[in-house]
Design a protein around this motif. Sequence first.
Motif, PDB file in Angstrom:
ATOM      1  N   LEU A 440      -7.297 -11.403  17.893  1.00 24.88           N
ATOM      2  CA  LEU A 440      -8.231 -12.499  17.682  1.00 24.88           C
ATOM      3  C   LEU A 440      -8.277 -13.417  18.900  1.00 24.88           C
ATOM      4  CD1 LEU A 440      -7.304 -13.560  14.026  1.00 24.88           C
ATOM      5  CD2 LEU A 440      -9.295 -12.226  14.760  1.00 24.88           C
ATOM      6  N   PRO A 441      -9.435 -14.005  19.163  1.00 25.48           N
ATOM      7  CA  PRO A 441      -9.470 -15.080  20.171  1.00 25.48           C
ATOM      8  C   PRO A 441      -8.502 -16.189  19.762  1.00 25.48           C
ATOM      9  CG  PRO A 441     -11.689 -14.435  19.494  1.00 25.48           C
ATOM     10  CD  PRO A 441     -10.753 -13.758  18.558  1.00 25.48           C
ATOM     11  N   ASP A 442      -7.919 -16.859  20.718  1.00 21.19           N
ATOM     12  CA  ASP A 442      -6.882 -17.848  20.425  1.00 21.19           C
ATOM     13  C   ASP A 442      -7.362 -18.926  19.476  1.00 21.19           C
ATOM     14  OD1 ASP A 442      -5.104 -16.480  21.992  1.00 21.19           O
ATOM     15  OD2 ASP A 442      -5.379 -17.748  23.764  1.00 21.19           O
ATOM     16  N   ASP A 443      -8.581 -19.429  19.672  1.00 25.09           N
ATOM     17  CA  ASP A 443      -9.040 -20.530  18.824  1.00 25.09           C
ATOM     18  C   ASP A 443      -9.249 -20.064  17.387  1.00 25.09           C
ATOM     19  OD1 ASP A 443     -11.178 -18.926  19.616  1.00 25.09           O
ATOM     20  OD2 ASP A 443     -12.624 -20.582  19.594  1.00 25.09           O
ATOM     21  N   ILE A 444      -9.777 -18.853  17.209  1.00 25.78           N
ATOM     22  CA  ILE A 444      -9.967 -18.320  15.861  1.00 25.78           C
ATOM     23  C   ILE A 444      -8.610 -18.062  15.211  1.00 25.78           C
ATOM     24  CG2 ILE A 444     -10.851 -16.383  14.520  1.00 25.78           C
ATOM     25  CD1 ILE A 444     -13.027 -18.220  15.543  1.00 25.78           C
ATOM     26  N   ALA A 445      -7.672 -17.509  15.976  1.00 25.50           N
ATOM     27  CA  ALA A 445      -6.341 -17.235  15.438  1.00 25.50           C
ATOM     28  C   ALA A 445      -5.659 -18.517  14.988  1.00 25.50           C
ATOM     29  CB  ALA A 445      -5.491 -16.524  16.489  1.00 25.50           C
ATOM     30  N   THR A 446      -5.759 -19.558  15.789  1.00 25.38           N
ATOM     31  CA  THR A 446      -5.127 -20.829  15.436  1.00 25.38           C
ATOM     32  C   THR A 446      -5.708 -21.404  14.152  1.00 25.38           C
ATOM     33  OG1 THR A 446      -4.648 -21.326  17.754  1.00 25.38           O
ATOM     34  CG2 THR A 446      -4.689 -23.183  16.215  1.00 25.38           C
ATOM     35  N   GLU A 447      -7.025 -21.369  14.034  1.00 24.06           N
ATOM     36  CA  GLU A 447      -7.637 -21.928  12.833  1.00 24.06           C
ATOM     37  C   GLU A 447      -7.359 -21.065  11.606  1.00 24.06           C
ATOM     38  OE1 GLU A 447     -11.818 -23.976  11.373  1.00 24.06           O
ATOM     39  OE2 GLU A 447     -11.656 -23.144  13.397  1.00 24.06           O
ATOM     40  N   LEU A 448      -7.417 -19.754  11.764  1.00 21.13           N
ATOM     41  CA  LEU A 448      -7.110 -18.877  10.633  1.00 21.13           C
ATOM     42  C   LEU A 448      -5.672 -19.092  10.173  1.00 21.13           C
ATOM     43  CD1 LEU A 448      -7.965 -16.515   8.778  1.00 21.13           C
ATOM     44  CD2 LEU A 448      -7.127 -14.951  10.544  1.00 21.13           C
ATOM     45  N   HIS A 449      -4.766 -19.223  11.104  1.00 23.27           N
ATOM     46  CA  HIS A 449      -3.362 -19.481  10.789  1.00 23.27           C
ATOM     47  C   HIS A 449      -3.215 -20.750   9.952  1.00 23.27           C
ATOM     48  CE1 HIS A 449       0.925 -20.209  11.573  1.00 23.27           C
ATOM     49  NE2 HIS A 449       0.585 -21.424  11.965  1.00 23.27           N
ATOM     50  N   GLU A 450      -3.878 -21.796  10.338  1.00 25.13           N
ATOM     51  CA  GLU A 450      -3.775 -23.065   9.601  1.00 25.13           C
ATOM     52  C   GLU A 450      -4.413 -22.966   8.216  1.00 25.13           C
ATOM     53  OE1 GLU A 450      -5.721 -25.638  12.342  1.00 25.13           O
ATOM     54  OE2 GLU A 450      -3.880 -26.071  13.484  1.00 25.13           O
ATOM     55  N   LEU A 451      -5.468 -22.175   8.106  1.00 20.53           N
ATOM     56  CA  LEU A 451      -6.163 -22.048   6.820  1.00 20.53           C
ATOM     57  C   LEU A 451      -5.377 -21.188   5.833  1.00 20.53           C
ATOM     58  CD1 LEU A 451      -9.799 -21.571   8.174  1.00 20.53           C
ATOM     59  CD2 LEU A 451      -8.974 -23.538   6.868  1.00 20.53           C
ATOM     60  N   VAL A 452      -4.865 -20.032   6.280  1.00 26.31           N
ATOM     61  CA  VAL A 452      -4.204 -19.130   5.330  1.00 26.31           C
ATOM     62  C   VAL A 452      -2.862 -19.678   4.882  1.00 26.31           C
ATOM     63  CG1 VAL A 452      -5.395 -17.088   6.203  1.00 26.31           C
ATOM     64  CG2 VAL A 452      -3.144 -17.698   7.148  1.00 26.31           C
ATOM     65  N   LEU A 453      -2.235 -20.507   5.716  1.00 28.24           N
ATOM     66  CA  LEU A 453      -0.970 -21.129   5.324  1.00 28.24           C
ATOM     67  C   LEU A 453      -1.192 -22.454   4.599  1.00 28.24           C
ATOM     68  CD1 LEU A 453       1.240 -20.426   8.478  1.00 28.24           C
ATOM     69  CD2 LEU A 453       1.290 -19.247   6.280  1.00 28.24           C
ATOM     70  N   THR A 454      -2.458 -22.810   4.354  1.00 22.44           N
ATOM     71  CA  THR A 454      -2.879 -24.049   3.660  1.00 22.44           C
ATOM     72  C   THR A 454      -2.448 -25.313   4.408  1.00 22.44           C
ATOM     73  OG1 THR A 454      -0.941 -24.281   2.195  1.00 22.44           O
ATOM     74  CG2 THR A 454      -2.731 -22.836   1.434  1.00 22.44           C
ATOM     75  N   LYS A 455      -2.302 -25.200   5.721  1.00 18.20           N
ATOM     76  CA  LYS A 455      -2.007 -26.383   6.513  1.00 18.20           C
ATOM     77  C   LYS A 455      -3.265 -27.205   6.785  1.00 18.20           C
ATOM     78  CE  LYS A 455       1.949 -24.372   8.988  1.00 18.20           C
ATOM     79  NZ  LYS A 455       2.484 -23.995  10.333  1.00 18.20           N
ATOM     80  N   PRO A 457      -7.198 -28.140   5.310  1.00 12.96           N
ATOM     81  CA  PRO A 457      -8.089 -28.030   4.146  1.00 12.96           C
ATOM     82  C   PRO A 457      -9.215 -27.046   4.426  1.00 12.96           C
ATOM     83  CG  PRO A 457      -7.597 -30.324   4.619  1.00 12.96           C
ATOM     84  CD  PRO A 457      -7.065 -29.540   5.773  1.00 12.96           C
ATOM     85  N   TRP A 458      -9.517 -26.247   3.442  1.00  9.13           N
ATOM     86  CA  TRP A 458     -10.556 -25.240   3.581  1.00  9.13           C
ATOM     87  C   TRP A 458     -11.892 -25.869   3.940  1.00  9.13           C
ATOM     88  CZ3 TRP A 458     -10.896 -20.394   4.598  1.00  9.13           C
ATOM     89  CH2 TRP A 458     -12.049 -19.661   4.280  1.00  9.13           C
ATOM     90  N   ALA A 459     -12.172 -27.016   3.381  1.00  7.15           N
ATOM     91  CA  ALA A 459     -13.459 -27.673   3.632  1.00  7.15           C
ATOM     92  C   ALA A 459     -13.604 -28.131   5.075  1.00  7.15           C
ATOM     93  CB  ALA A 459     -13.623 -28.864   2.690  1.00  7.15           C
ATOM     94  N   ASP A 460     -12.493 -28.206   5.809  1.00  5.90           N
ATOM     95  CA  ASP A 460     -12.539 -28.703   7.189  1.00  5.90           C
ATOM     96  C   ASP A 460     -12.662 -27.576   8.212  1.00  5.90           C
ATOM     97  OD1 ASP A 460     -12.242 -31.199   6.128  1.00  5.90           O
ATOM     98  OD2 ASP A 460     -10.106 -31.397   6.631  1.00  5.90           O
ATOM     99  N   ARG A 461     -12.868 -26.342   7.770  1.00  7.23           N
ATOM    100  CA  ARG A 461     -12.976 -25.253   8.742  1.00  7.23           C
ATOM    101  C   ARG A 461     -14.217 -25.460   9.604  1.00  7.23           C
ATOM    102  NH1 ARG A 461     -14.925 -23.696   3.964  1.00  7.23           N
ATOM    103  NH2 ARG A 461     -16.595 -22.152   3.764  1.00  7.23           N
ATOM    104  N   SER A 462     -14.129 -25.008  10.822  1.00  3.07           N
ATOM    105  CA  SER A 462     -15.179 -25.273  11.802  1.00  3.07           C
ATOM    106  C   SER A 462     -16.365 -24.340  11.609  1.00  3.07           C
ATOM    107  CB  SER A 462     -14.619 -25.119  13.210  1.00  3.07           C
ATOM    108  OG  SER A 462     -14.322 -23.755  13.473  1.00  3.07           O
ATOM    109  N   GLU A 463     -17.512 -24.756  12.114  1.00  3.01           N
ATOM    110  CA  GLU A 463     -18.686 -23.896  12.072  1.00  3.01           C
ATOM    111  C   GLU A 463     -18.477 -22.663  12.934  1.00  3.01           C
ATOM    112  OE1 GLU A 463     -21.453 -23.905  10.247  1.00  3.01           O
ATOM    113  OE2 GLU A 463     -20.397 -25.490   9.157  1.00  3.01           O
ATOM    114  N   HIS A 464     -17.726 -22.801  14.026  1.00  2.00           N
ATOM    115  CA  HIS A 464     -17.447 -21.651  14.879  1.00  2.00           C
ATOM    116  C   HIS A 464     -16.635 -20.616  14.105  1.00  2.00           C
ATOM    117  CE1 HIS A 464     -16.664 -19.224  18.373  1.00  2.00           C
ATOM    118  NE2 HIS A 464     -15.357 -19.447  18.307  1.00  2.00           N
ATOM    119  N   PHE A 465     -15.675 -21.071  13.316  1.00  2.00           N
ATOM    120  CA  PHE A 465     -14.891 -20.148  12.500  1.00  2.00           C
ATOM    121  C   PHE A 465     -15.774 -19.460  11.465  1.00  2.00           C
ATOM    122  CE2 PHE A 465     -12.400 -19.067   8.765  1.00  2.00           C
ATOM    123  CZ  PHE A 465     -11.352 -18.349   9.315  1.00  2.00           C
TER     124      PHE A 465
END
Length: 819
Positions: A440-455, A457-465
């Motif tokens: 994964l691209p680093d930025d996508i990996a970082t955001e996915l990591h924070e989302l799947v570990l519930t660090k 909030p799902w509602a705060d995911r980026s439009e790029h993600f």
Amino acid sequence: MHGIFHYQKNASRGLVKTILLAGFYTSLSWSNASFASTLITVDESNLVSRAAIDYDRPATRSEEGLPVGNGRMGSLVWTTPSALKFQINRVDVFAEDSSTTSFPRASSDYGSGCGYVDINLVDAGEDVFADNSFGQHLSVYDGLMTARGNGITARVLAWNKRDVMAVEIDDQRPHPSAINIDLRMLRYATPYIGGKNFALAQAHTVMMQTAEQTAASRLDIRDGRILLTQEFREHDFYDSSAVAIGVVGRAAKARYLNESTVQLSAAPGRGRFVIFISSAASFDSKQDVGALALAELDAATSKNFSELLSDNSTWWRDFWAKSFVHLRSDDGRAETVEQNYTYFLYLMASSSRGAYPPRFGGMIWNTCGDLRCWGSQYWWANTAAYYKGLMPAARLDLMNPMFDLYSGMYQACALAARQEWGSQGIWIPETVFFNGPEPLPDDIATELHELVLTKKPWADRSEHFRWFAEKKMRHDSRWNFQNEGKWEHGHLVVPDKGSGAFGHTTHILAGAANIAALFWDRYQFTLDKDWLRDRAYPMIKGAAEFYRNFPNVIKGEDGKLHITHLNNGEGNWNSQDTEHEISSMHMIFPIAIRAAEILQTDANLQSLWREFDNQLTQTPTTTRRPRLGFGGFIGRDSAEPVAQTADDRLKNRFMEFQLLGGFTDVPGIGGAHIFRNRMRLREGPGAIDAEHMGALTFGVHSALLDSTAPTPGGSPVIQVFSEWPKDWDAEFTLLARGNFLVTSSQQKGKVELVELLSQSGEECRLKNPWDETAVDLYRDGKKSEKLTGSLLNFKTAKGENIVVVPAGIAPGQFKRATP
């Protein structure tokens, strides 16, 4: 490399396989040789032939065809009134890999299909396969399918030595007609794509484009032989396949029939001739895959059909000699179980000897072109049904494609563990493409990591993600939080499943542990330390380290370690301490410790693993009673009244796989349809499977010969007939942990003997089949010693034959031929 395979996109799969396997399989200490009991002589031809299939009427649909394959390529063979029909499939053909952005919709990704072949036996007039003369027979003993019709007989085999199917036509009609062999594309012409007429830009070429993926099919005629090639491209991904057809023994003329079909027309004539159908595949864009297929064809056409059949007969005879299961009961149900057991081994030998395992739905028997219900990925829960119970059959080569698949994605799974979960070791997703999770691209990996570990909030995911994720295949575990999309004004709107980052397979972590346990099992069955060091231990260590470093493992107020925010299989989303994960953790750590002890490595990790396992909370208790005879593998509650006997419960477990009714068209589990070819259609058109027979095989093995250890990582104990119905007679030779080939017999509810061939000289631990009764041991035919007790421990020498019988009983009285 520690024996771990690495996927290379732009290299010939044959070359890669040769390089990576060189010096490994040739060094295995375990021989996989056949074993002839000194007491029970088996007529394998008679036994195996009981599993043959006969049709007295044609298949009602293509999925009911009879399977013929060599482990790498194959097809169901079915008939229409005037033709024999095939779809050539391969285990190593993929239309895309994990980097795809072209198949976000469910069941739109595909693979394995190479081309349709129709052998048209009449031009006009009377049909061939439509009257009382019809018959279709599959001999599982030598892999030969025979179809008989009005004046014509066809015999079909898949040559084990090369990737060629041979069809011998014997035409005895008074007035023979030309026989036309049509090789057809799986995809039809789409003439205009992007303003260009691809169908006309290159003669006899069809190009289909799906988002950024292109699938180009081309027809060709080379030296009087016809050829169909496919190329799949998307970004850096490339794969290709070819099917070539030639005729020997009859004059034949090749021509292009239309934009999607090339035809080879064999001149009319009485007597026999042979149609050869070869295939090949390659990841190398510089490789002429058509030339590869033609080379396979050349190897076959230098022989006649009888020579190919002789080659195959020898191979199958050796295959069937490795072990056996013979069952009998007064009501005939045991014989039905035996037939399905034998047939499952045939299916696996015909489809699981290639570079990759067959996909669970369709296997290499798909007949619906590119339609692959549930997509082209490997789903571990389904794949496990084929492989989890296979090792006792003593045909471990059939396990290699599964082992190679998951070893081959090791590095990708190690990266996924770090990128997505912030852990170490390996994470093997429940659903995964053949090359593992994509980087994964680093930025996508970082955001996915924070989302799947519930660090985060799902509602705060980026439009790029959102933009990145919505282009991904939603059955991929990583993106399985997405629901089926729908088109709105030309845009695919992809909603989530309403539970944030959670979906059916997003938070299943146990795949690596359960797969690694099978790597460990192979060591236990063979005692091959090279395998343990080079193949099994990296997987075991990777699975243990993933759990040990998992960020959402926390110490609770009870002082125990707990794991949070995960699923229990496909259910109980966003839960804590689920049974699926906790039991897998308690399994993998003792195995990792024991494996490291044997290899005398990672002393520090052994201490850390032991400490982690000791602190880990216990598996949640449940009032559910596991299904008897299947080792908890099926995983659903037993529904029978407690008053039922253990024998009745076990027999009902077997029969639930729709093994009654002579394999007529009856409803199966969950509304499934069981065809006369014993395969099941449960999850959509073309998605025929043999999972039910795989689970049956697991049940047969565990009930006849259990050699599991009392605790994970412990010493195996051999038990015979521990859960077998008392009123079902049975004889078998199977492989047990400790590398013992075990022969035993139960007649009229009583165990007669246990015979063991010690292939590694390991100490044997045998649960006394006669409770506390004293037993006599005969070593290489000579009475040796007397043992007592419920657990019999005795040393063995490599190559030693040992017979165990109740004291005072001579083994010779059990000498007989069967069946």
